[in-house]
Enzyme design. Sequence first.
Site, mmCIF file in Angstrom:
data_model
loop_
_atom_site.group_PDB
_atom_site.id
_atom_site.type_symbol
_atom_site.label_atom_id
_atom_site.label_comp_id
_atom_site.label_asym_id
_atom_site.label_seq_id
_atom_site.Cartn_x
_atom_site.Cartn_y
_atom_site.Cartn_z
ATOM 1 N N SER A 141 -15.931 -7.714 1.923
ATOM 2 C CA SER A 141 -14.911 -8.690 2.300
ATOM 3 C C SER A 141 -14.250 -8.190 3.581
ATOM 4 O O SER A 141 -14.275 -6.989 3.881
ATOM 5 C CB SER A 141 -13.863 -8.817 1.188
ATOM 6 N N TYR A 154 -7.416 -5.251 -5.117
ATOM 7 C CA TYR A 154 -8.703 -5.863 -4.767
ATOM 8 C C TYR A 154 -9.237 -5.280 -3.458
ATOM 9 O O TYR A 154 -10.408 -4.911 -3.355
ATOM 10 C CB TYR A 154 -8.551 -7.374 -4.648
#
Length: 521
Positions: A141, A154
């Site tokens: 990501s 996260y």
Amino acid sequence: MSAPRKTILITGATSGIGRHAALHLAKRGHRVIATGRNRQALAALKASPEGAALEVLELDVTDGESIARAQAAVDVLTDGRGLDVLVNNAGFGVLGPTELITDGDLRAQYETNVFGLLAVTRAFLPKMRARGAGRIINVSSLGGRYTLPMFGVYNSTKYAVESLSDALRLELGPFGVEVALIEPGAIATEFTPRSLEGGAKYRRADSPYAPVLDAFDRMERMAARTSVGPACVARAIERASTARRPRARYVAPRFAGLFIALMRLLPTRLADHAARTLLGLTRRRLARALPALALLAAFAASAPLAARADASKADGNWERVKQSDGILVERRQVEGSSLKEFRGRAMVQAPAAAILAVFSDVPRATEWMDSCNGSWVVADLGEFEKVVYNRTHAPWPVADRDAVLHNLVRFDEKDRRVEIDFYTVEDKSTPPKKGVVRMPFLRGHWILWPSADGASTRVEYQVHANPGGRLPNWLVNYVSRDLPLKTIEGLRAQVKRRHYPDVESHLKKRLARYSFLFSRS
């Protein structure tokens, strides 16, 4: 010259980026093994018209025995050769203030996003090394290169994926095994709604972060405005799978790399200020309380007026509420209930088959159904009968609502129409979620009347619902007035935005006996 056909296994392929990547790679001629831990979702993927070319395997990346079974199955499927490409895509996030994230949520994210990724890699790597060829693609990501408030846990898992991938690339290169990272930006999938759903428990009134926890809503709105479709990520995975010399990192969409470049150019103090301001995490905002009490007081003050207005209406018959852009919204009193039933009627400039194709793409209901922030198939009971999960966003401090719905499509040759009935059912595989109110009942229908030439469709959307919780009925009735209007507006936009030629072609063949769907000649 086209790239040679490869055998590619994708984890977490039943939804989101994984699903789109699996379908895209299969369409490009590769042998794709789509895996996931939900057996019913895998079956639905395989049964879908576009998923027929896929091979599916059950695989839970957090379960060693499941990984071993999948490894053995792949050996059988490939006659012991193993994979050409492994795409580690499975992952999830729970968003919230870092100090408040529980140990359970922290460990669960690392179990899937980091330990699971490494466990699957260890299982399939030996065959690649023995052949002296293979490729491992890890879906990371942009959050693995820049951290935002509320994303701390996260993001930390993605930083770990980035580091592990760099180490694997250096260590495995001499064995002929290449490693690449995919770094998606804001992508329009189920990921963001589910991440916000997982973080709902941290939106407590007694939290020191309470004045800024509407940042969750702000994040969702920003994601909706700035996100792009998952097709760009699927193409990046294809490039990483087939390039002669894959890059170490692929940012998708490519322009999202500008964000990383900009943040690296800014001094840290200025970049921090920008991130805090973006999410409303400022000293001034933390120092003041939310005006929720004033809002509730205003609602309470208007309640008697709304109640009197409702009492003056006739019961049982449909009465007009509003009309906008050719959409007529009506309501009526339901016997034995103080909650009104609403319906909307309008023309949609699309064939009935195109509308049915939109309805069949359950996960993308989040793109067009009013306030829907989660939707997926729970059970596929047949081509025209499904059990689906649906979650509806509500502005803080009201909790989100969800429901498990039985959807049934019926074709009425006599009246030349299609009826799609939906109603709430209990499903043990989809228990109520913490922080979300399960709706006591929701029922209604869609009716489609194709035009004489089949080019347009008159639609009716009717719904009667009890959202549960402690919301006053007058407020539910007031808010529900806009539901048919927004839902039909969303459908109109979706049939223009999304096209499913393969699904429509399949439906036309499957429903050829219902001539009224296509023309009356």
